[in-house]
Design an enzyme around this catalytic site. Sequence first.
Site, mmCIF file in Angstrom:
data_model
loop_
_atom_site.group_PDB
_atom_site.id
_atom_site.type_symbol
_atom_site.label_atom_id
_atom_site.label_comp_id
_atom_site.label_asym_id
_atom_site.label_seq_id
_atom_site.Cartn_x
_atom_site.Cartn_y
_atom_site.Cartn_z
ATOM 1 N N ARG A 147 -5.677 3.405 -15.552
ATOM 2 C CA ARG A 147 -5.780 4.078 -14.246
ATOM 3 C C ARG A 147 -6.417 5.473 -14.319
ATOM 4 N NH1 ARG A 147 -2.207 5.245 -11.131
ATOM 5 N NH2 ARG A 147 -3.250 4.533 -9.241
ATOM 6 N N TYR B 161 0.409 -1.538 -12.253
ATOM 7 C CA TYR B 161 -1.031 -1.577 -12.558
ATOM 8 C C TYR B 161 -1.377 -0.993 -13.931
ATOM 9 C CZ TYR B 161 -1.212 -2.714 -7.589
ATOM 10 O OH TYR B 161 -1.002 -3.303 -6.360
ATOM 11 N N TYR C 90 -9.600 5.613 -11.980
ATOM 12 C CA TYR C 90 -9.449 6.320 -10.700
ATOM 13 C C TYR C 90 -9.240 7.817 -10.853
ATOM 14 C CZ TYR C 90 -7.798 1.510 -9.869
ATOM 15 O OH TYR C 90 -7.658 0.146 -9.860
ATOM 16 N N CYS D 135 -12.236 3.742 -28.837
ATOM 17 C CA CYS D 135 -13.466 4.366 -29.302
ATOM 18 C C CYS D 135 -14.315 4.843 -28.147
ATOM 19 C CB CYS D 135 -14.223 3.392 -30.167
ATOM 20 S SG CYS D 135 -13.270 2.981 -31.615
ATOM 21 N N GLU D 136 -13.764 5.648 -27.280
ATOM 22 C CA GLU D 136 -14.596 6.341 -26.306
ATOM 23 C C GLU D 136 -13.906 7.597 -25.805
ATOM 24 O OE1 GLU D 136 -14.960 2.618 -23.739
ATOM 25 O OE2 GLU D 136 -14.843 4.199 -22.239
ATOM 26 N N GLU E 104 4.143 -6.583 2.080
ATOM 27 C CA GLU E 104 4.092 -7.044 0.682
ATOM 28 C C GLU E 104 3.790 -5.880 -0.259
ATOM 29 O OE1 GLU E 104 1.315 -10.180 1.380
ATOM 30 O OE2 GLU E 104 -0.378 -8.806 1.376
ATOM 31 N N GLY F 191 0.759 -1.241 0.000
ATOM 32 C CA GLY F 191 0.000 0.000 0.000
ATOM 33 C C GLY F 191 0.788 1.288 0.000
ATOM 34 N N ARG G 277 3.344 -1.609 -5.755
ATOM 35 C CA ARG G 277 3.557 -0.353 -6.467
ATOM 36 C C ARG G 277 4.927 0.278 -6.177
ATOM 37 N NH1 ARG G 277 -0.977 2.908 -7.728
ATOM 38 N NH2 ARG G 277 -2.042 1.773 -6.081
HETATM 39 N N1 LLP Z 1 -1.320 -6.925 -0.494
HETATM 40 C C1 LLP Z 1 -2.631 -7.004 -0.709
HETATM 41 C C2 LLP Z 1 -3.417 -7.946 0.081
HETATM 42 C C3 LLP Z 1 -3.240 -6.186 -1.680
HETATM 43 O O1 LLP Z 1 -4.547 -6.265 -1.866
HETATM 44 C C4 LLP Z 1 -2.451 -5.291 -2.430
HETATM 45 C C5 LLP Z 1 -3.050 -4.444 -3.457
HETATM 46 C C6 LLP Z 1 -1.059 -5.258 -2.179
HETATM 47 C C7 LLP Z 1 -0.531 -6.086 -1.204
HETATM 48 C C8 LLP Z 1 -0.135 -4.357 -2.933
HETATM 49 O O2 LLP Z 1 -0.471 -3.032 -2.786
HETATM 50 P P1 LLP Z 1 0.498 -1.883 -3.352
HETATM 51 O O3 LLP Z 1 1.769 -1.946 -2.539
HETATM 52 O O4 LLP Z 1 0.754 -2.162 -4.774
HETATM 53 O O5 LLP Z 1 -0.256 -0.660 -3.146
HETATM 54 N N2 LLP Z 1 -5.289 -1.213 -9.242
HETATM 55 C C9 LLP Z 1 -5.038 -0.217 -8.219
HETATM 56 C C10 LLP Z 1 -4.338 -0.786 -7.022
HETATM 57 C C11 LLP Z 1 -5.077 -1.947 -6.401
HETATM 58 C C12 LLP Z 1 -4.311 -2.575 -5.294
HETATM 59 C C13 LLP Z 1 -4.952 -3.825 -4.835
HETATM 60 N N3 LLP Z 1 -4.275 -4.516 -3.800
HETATM 61 C C14 LLP Z 1 -4.249 0.943 -8.821
HETATM 62 O O6 LLP Z 1 -3.972 0.927 -10.020
HETATM 63 O O7 LLP Z 1 -3.945 1.905 -8.138
#
Ligand code: LLP
Length: 422
Positions: free
Chosen positions: A319, A380, A323, A350-351, A280, A243, A283
């Site tokens: 994205r 992502y 978002y 096409c949008e 974990e 996160g 990003r």
């Molecule tokens: N662990 C779990 C259980 C998760 O659900 C996620 C992300 C991560 C780790 C990794 O999170 P990160 O460090 O990448 O923030 N598609 C969205 C992001 C969705 C994240 C979902 N879960 C975007 O493009 O911003």
Amino acid sequence: MNPLPAALLPDTAEVDGTGRLRIGGCDVIELAATHGTPLFVYDEAHLRNRCRETVAAFGDGVAYATKAFLCAAMARLAAEEGMHLDVATGGELHVALAAGVPPQRLVLHGNNKSLAELGAALDAGVGRIVVDSFDEMDRIDRLVAAGRPAPEVLIRVTPGVEAHTHEYLQTGVADSKFGFGLAAGAAEAAVRRAADSGTMHLMGLHAHIGSQVFTVDSFRFAIEVLAPFVVRHGLPELSIGGGLGVAYVTGESAPTIIEWADVVRTACRDAGIAARVTAEPGRAIVAAAAVTLYTVGTIKELPTRTYVAVDGGMSDNPRPVLYGSGYEAFLPRAVEAARPRRVRIVGKHCESGDVIVANAAVPDDIAVGDVLATPVTGAYGHSMGSNYNMVLRPAVVFVADGNARLVVRRETLGDLTARDIG
Ligand code: LLP
């Protein structure tokens, strides 16, 4: 006037004597000529640096969240750098195993793991399963009763904390499809059941509060909320999930992985948590490692604004559409150029919503045929891409020490009909 901030570029980015961008010792305009556009260019040293920092900060067991960007080369790179891998579906599990990642290094996630996915994970011998529901526990019971080995599990707890991020990216709030709620007593019941179960070895707890979180205080707060529960159960492991946010545009700044780890570990210590603390991130490892290269194909000057259309769009970066995420754009032929002009960069789908950068600063002389780049597109984009409008999915190259290696080939027209059987 408003040049691209160098901090948004990958670690090895440099500007040559003529103002052109090199990454990993490779001229990116030449990469576009060789491999075509759109093209994802990943700086291998950047990826390795972030993995090493993460392992140094959290220690053994810390995982890379593969949902951010996964292909065989990325899975192997993360494993080579000592990371475990978080896989959230049977598909991600398959890719990681096919890449040769040792199964003990895999952590299986998912709020609705099927019997088949759980069976595949148990057969492979994954290191951890992060259990998300009582139905999942029933399925594990069935699989183990039928002869599979009992897995080591973490229980996913939803702490009820609101992370400062987009609503769709929040996962730790009480009203969530993920995990077992702390406040409602579900987490307590889940831990009891797992601890008493002969079909699971309960190793610890897991909590993930959301994604693209800039304020480390959100993590501190989540840890404070979780602490009494964690301390009471005295389990050996706690994963704080992923996160950590990253900067995408001028003016943003995010904590480093090392700063984040520091806050997390200090908060755990202060709260009396003796468990081994891990995480974990996805990003924070891959986002700034990549730039996407496009070719400008059409420029329309309207009284309202100028539209600059490129040869990709929402199929390689959904994205902005999903978002409202912001990005920068620049011309790799003139990386440090002033960007006085405001344009809307759009894709070829096409949008009307197919926007890549709604209000991009670009150099005055941007022209049809230019290679245009968007930085911080390593997370992502490729993983959430599609072939909407039968636009071919881009290739991916890893660059390092003057070499470019194609790690994912561009989709072909043949691929588009490969699954049609009727
Ligand atoms: N662990 C779990 C259980 C998760 O659900 C996620 C992300 C991560 C780790 C990794 O999170 P990160 O460090 O990448 O923030 N598609 C969205 C992001 C969705 C994240 C979902 N879960 C975007 O493009 O911003």
